[in-house]
Write an enzyme that holds these catalytic residues in place. Sequence first.
Site, PDB file in Angstrom:
ATOM      1  N   ASP A   1     -22.450  26.450  -7.463  1.00  0.00           N
ATOM      2  CA  ASP A   1     -21.864  27.375  -6.833  1.00  0.00           C
ATOM      3  C   ASP A   1     -20.443  27.739  -7.094  1.00  0.00           C
ATOM      4  O   ASP A   1     -19.996  26.544  -7.305  1.00  0.00           O
ATOM      5  CB  ASP A   1     -22.027  27.441  -5.338  1.00  0.00           C
ATOM      6  CG  ASP A   1     -22.019  28.755  -4.439  1.00  0.00           C
ATOM      7  OD1 ASP A   1     -22.766  29.301  -3.920  1.00  0.00           O
ATOM      8  OD2 ASP A   1     -20.706  29.304  -4.490  1.00  0.00           O
TER       9      ASP A   1
ATOM     10  N   ASN B   1     -30.392  32.668   2.526  1.00  0.00           N
ATOM     11  CA  ASN B   1     -29.681  34.065   3.360  1.00  0.00           C
ATOM     12  C   ASN B   1     -30.466  35.255   2.945  1.00  0.00           C
ATOM     13  O   ASN B   1     -30.657  35.280   1.751  1.00  0.00           O
ATOM     14  CB  ASN B   1     -28.304  34.382   3.221  1.00  0.00           C
ATOM     15  CG  ASN B   1     -27.389  33.019   3.646  1.00  0.00           C
ATOM     16  OD1 ASN B   1     -27.495  32.310   4.767  1.00  0.00           O
ATOM     17  ND2 ASN B   1     -26.375  32.627   2.882  1.00  0.00           N
TER      18      ASN B   1
ATOM     19  N   GLN C   1     -26.242  37.118   3.162  1.00  0.00           N
ATOM     20  CA  GLN C   1     -26.616  37.374   1.649  1.00  0.00           C
ATOM     21  C   GLN C   1     -25.675  38.329   1.001  1.00  0.00           C
ATOM     22  O   GLN C   1     -25.218  39.401   1.513  1.00  0.00           O
ATOM     23  CB  GLN C   1     -27.969  37.656   1.600  1.00  0.00           C
ATOM     24  CG  GLN C   1     -28.652  37.880   0.025  1.00  0.00           C
ATOM     25  CD  GLN C   1     -30.025  38.233  -0.044  1.00  0.00           C
ATOM     26  OE1 GLN C   1     -30.669  38.609   0.742  1.00  0.00           O
ATOM     27  NE2 GLN C   1     -30.325  38.059  -1.215  1.00  0.00           N
TER      28      GLN C   1
ATOM     29  N   VAL D   1     -25.544  38.172  -2.875  1.00  0.00           N
ATOM     30  CA  VAL D   1     -26.122  38.181  -4.118  1.00  0.00           C
ATOM     31  C   VAL D   1     -27.543  38.613  -4.025  1.00  0.00           C
ATOM     32  O   VAL D   1     -28.322  37.656  -3.324  1.00  0.00           O
ATOM     33  CB  VAL D   1     -25.925  37.268  -5.088  1.00  0.00           C
ATOM     34  CG1 VAL D   1     -26.544  37.452  -6.543  1.00  0.00           C
ATOM     35  CG2 VAL D   1     -24.457  36.776  -5.218  1.00  0.00           C
TER      36      VAL D   1
ATOM     37  N   HIS E   1     -32.077  33.149  -3.571  1.00  0.00           N
ATOM     38  CA  HIS E   1     -31.454  31.841  -4.091  1.00  0.00           C
ATOM     39  C   HIS E   1     -31.530  30.980  -3.162  1.00  0.00           C
ATOM     40  O   HIS E   1     -31.415  31.144  -1.692  1.00  0.00           O
ATOM     41  CB  HIS E   1     -30.253  32.009  -4.699  1.00  0.00           C
ATOM     42  CG  HIS E   1     -29.313  32.811  -3.537  1.00  0.00           C
ATOM     43  ND1 HIS E   1     -29.096  34.085  -3.676  1.00  0.00           N
ATOM     44  CD2 HIS E   1     -28.374  32.609  -2.655  1.00  0.00           C
ATOM     45  CE1 HIS E   1     -28.487  34.815  -2.896  1.00  0.00           C
ATOM     46  NE2 HIS E   1     -27.796  33.585  -2.235  1.00  0.00           N
TER      47      HIS E   1
ATOM     48  N   HIS F   1     -29.822  27.827  -1.406  1.00  0.00           N
ATOM     49  CA  HIS F   1     -28.517  27.153  -1.303  1.00  0.00           C
ATOM     50  C   HIS F   1     -28.876  25.377  -1.262  1.00  0.00           C
ATOM     51  O   HIS F   1     -29.795  25.183  -0.227  1.00  0.00           O
ATOM     52  CB  HIS F   1     -27.380  27.134  -0.418  1.00  0.00           C
ATOM     53  CG  HIS F   1     -27.109  28.793  -0.352  1.00  0.00           C
ATOM     54  ND1 HIS F   1     -25.784  28.941  -1.169  1.00  0.00           N
ATOM     55  CD2 HIS F   1     -27.487  29.862  -0.173  1.00  0.00           C
ATOM     56  CE1 HIS F   1     -25.425  30.196  -0.721  1.00  0.00           C
ATOM     57  NE2 HIS F   1     -26.452  30.806  -0.174  1.00  0.00           N
TER      58      HIS F   1
HETATM   59  P1  5GP Z   1     -25.419  34.228  -0.425  1.00  0.00           P
HETATM   60  O1  5GP Z   1     -24.072  34.746   0.319  1.00  0.00           O
HETATM   61  O2  5GP Z   1     -25.878  35.571  -1.114  1.00  0.00           O
HETATM   62  O3  5GP Z   1     -26.432  33.560   0.303  1.00  0.00           O
HETATM   63  O4  5GP Z   1     -24.792  33.276  -1.629  1.00  0.00           O
HETATM   64  C1  5GP Z   1     -24.169  33.624  -2.792  1.00  0.00           C
HETATM   65  C2  5GP Z   1     -23.693  32.552  -3.383  1.00  0.00           C
HETATM   66  O5  5GP Z   1     -23.324  32.794  -4.862  1.00  0.00           O
HETATM   67  C3  5GP Z   1     -22.411  32.393  -2.628  1.00  0.00           C
HETATM   68  O6  5GP Z   1     -22.221  30.993  -2.104  1.00  0.00           O
HETATM   69  C4  5GP Z   1     -21.274  32.440  -3.950  1.00  0.00           C
HETATM   70  O7  5GP Z   1     -20.419  31.523  -4.027  1.00  0.00           O
HETATM   71  C5  5GP Z   1     -22.043  32.562  -5.299  1.00  0.00           C
HETATM   72  N1  5GP Z   1     -21.954  33.130  -6.323  1.00  0.00           N
HETATM   73  C6  5GP Z   1     -21.417  34.503  -6.531  1.00  0.00           C
HETATM   74  N2  5GP Z   1     -20.972  34.838  -7.627  1.00  0.00           N
HETATM   75  C7  5GP Z   1     -20.973  33.678  -8.331  1.00  0.00           C
HETATM   76  C8  5GP Z   1     -21.065  33.719  -9.857  1.00  0.00           C
HETATM   77  O8  5GP Z   1     -20.523  34.416 -10.436  1.00  0.00           O
HETATM   78  N3  5GP Z   1     -21.226  32.370 -10.349  1.00  0.00           N
HETATM   79  C9  5GP Z   1     -21.831  31.227  -9.298  1.00  0.00           C
HETATM   80  N4  5GP Z   1     -22.046  30.054  -9.939  1.00  0.00           N
HETATM   81  N5  5GP Z   1     -21.940  31.379  -8.164  1.00  0.00           N
HETATM   82  C10 5GP Z   1     -21.656  32.849  -7.440  1.00  0.00           C
END
Ligand code: 5GP
EC number: 2.7.11.13
Length: 146
Positions: A64, A119, A126, A128, A132, A134
């Site tokens: 991440d 998420n 969430q 993205v 996914h 984590h």
């Molecule tokens: P969510 O909030 O959707 O459950 O988690 C999305 C995760 O993607 C977040 O922890 C965020 O830091 C990670 N993330 C977002 N953009 C990027 C990126 O460009 N590269 C990487 N490696 N992680 C990302």
Amino acid sequence: MPCREPLRQRASICNQTVHGFHAPAVPSSDCDSMAGDTIFGQMLRGEIPCDEVYRDERCLAFRDIQPQAPVHVLVIPRKPLESLRAADSTDSELLGHLLLVAARVAKQEGLDDFRTVINSGLEAGQTVFHLHVHVIGGRPLAWPPG
Ligand code: 5GP
């Protein structure tokens, strides 16, 4: 099904910097490159780099960009499911595989104890909209989450 993500979120996510290595390319039919695509779809196609820790024919795992613990890895399917809520019975094997890969990555990272989080939806955190898992660990983790 194409990757889907609200445009306002795509804008903020795409401004972030990424590090590391190029992910393996996958056929474009596996993750549509048109409107609604996500940054994770771009990683899967090798269009932008990620700090990869594991890959196979069904998924990719990478660090991440904003780690919440010493180890914070994301495991994503190559299939562009927007979230767990979009999965159905045809995804049973894939979902099981993602969890097994999450455990494998945790072990690879030297973790005995770790947390897996998925998420689903804005109110759940969430950001993205490509499914996914984590994998978080390397420090004591509080419960319940915020
Ligand atoms: P969510 O909030 O959707 O459950 O988690 C999305 C995760 O993607 C977040 O922890 C965020 O830091 C990670 N993330 C977002 N953009 C990027 C990126 O460009 N590269 C990487 N490696 N992680 C990302």
